[in-house]
Design an enzyme around this catalytic site. Sequence first.
Site, PDB file in Angstrom:
ATOM      1  N   HIS A   1      30.507  81.072  40.564  1.00 26.69           N
ATOM      2  CA  HIS A   1      31.731  81.576  41.210  1.00 26.69           C
ATOM      3  C   HIS A   1      32.141  82.958  40.711  1.00 26.69           C
ATOM      4  CE1 HIS A   1      33.681  79.652  37.637  1.00 26.69           C
ATOM      5  NE2 HIS A   1      34.588  80.599  37.799  1.00 26.69           N
TER       6      HIS A   1
ATOM      7  N   HIS B   1      43.530  85.583  30.527  1.00 27.95           N
ATOM      8  CA  HIS B   1      43.503  84.127  30.449  1.00 27.95           C
ATOM      9  C   HIS B   1      42.637  83.703  29.266  1.00 27.95           C
ATOM     10  CE1 HIS B   1      39.928  84.978  32.948  1.00 27.95           C
ATOM     11  NE2 HIS B   1      39.498  83.741  32.803  1.00 27.95           N
TER      12      HIS B   1
END
Length: 318
Positions: free
Chosen positions: A122, A187
């Site tokens: 991804h 993140h």
Amino acid sequence: MTDIVLGVGASHSTLMNTHWEETVHKDEAGRFRDALYAARDELAAARPDTVVIVGSNHFRGFWLDLIPSFTIGVGECVASGESGTPKGPQPVDEDLARHIAGTLVDGGRFDVAFSARLQIDHGQSHAIQYLLDGLDVEIVPIVVNVFAPPLPALARCDALGGAIRDAIAAFPGDRRVAVIGSGGLSHRLPWPDWRSPDGEDEEFMVRAWLDGRHNWQDYDARRRQIIRAAQAAINPEFDDELLTMVEKGELHRITAYTTERLEEVAGNGAQEVRTWLVMAAALGHAPGRRLAYEVIPEWLTGMGVAVIDPAPHGKVSR
């Protein structure tokens, strides 16, 4: 003449696909998704023939048995299809891909790795799903190592983008090329430094990264459980600083960060901003436009989208 006609930087998260209904911050998620679609419309308007997708590896395409810093897909390309992302063969502009790889190596600027049978995850296929939806284009996939230290220095990623820009400009013909940087922003993933795992979960993750080449799906359920149990660690101030650099055409300033400092400030997932840096450098660090920034704790990530148009006054040449 082959021209780079547009650049896009976009965060990715498979949780968009798997946990949309469980997402609490629906307004923020909707605005981010709308920004992806707006960037997709700008890509369509730019009419690229080929899209260079610079993305990361999440240990579904490369494993710890071999981790190059930079890899260009020059032949077959297959998307792993995890978490509802596209699966199967992807169309590669082999002529341009091989030209870029050959030019970088022959010119002595980068000894990049190449793959004639590349599996992507991804890190690239999220962009294919949302940014290339409905577009009839070929791709050149480029994978940057951002999760298995030692990582390529940010300055090397900036230099790689410039070298890719020069290689594309030297390609014969009249290709129109767009460049996407997929990943980030701030993140923190519950992923260990593979060199010193601490505890059962970290040892499991390292084992999955080492042994998963032929059976990565066998590890995926527990991997997802570990990720879903993580607490968000988002730094909106850092993300705003980075997006402001993009807007001013100054993302090269991010090279002042060391790998260690970047993780300290914005989390290990922020190492993916290398993909944005390669993209921005390929666009000559032209000023960009911020389309969205949203803090979505359920996705663990500060989600941003920006577009860089190299044409004067932000208009795509026809």
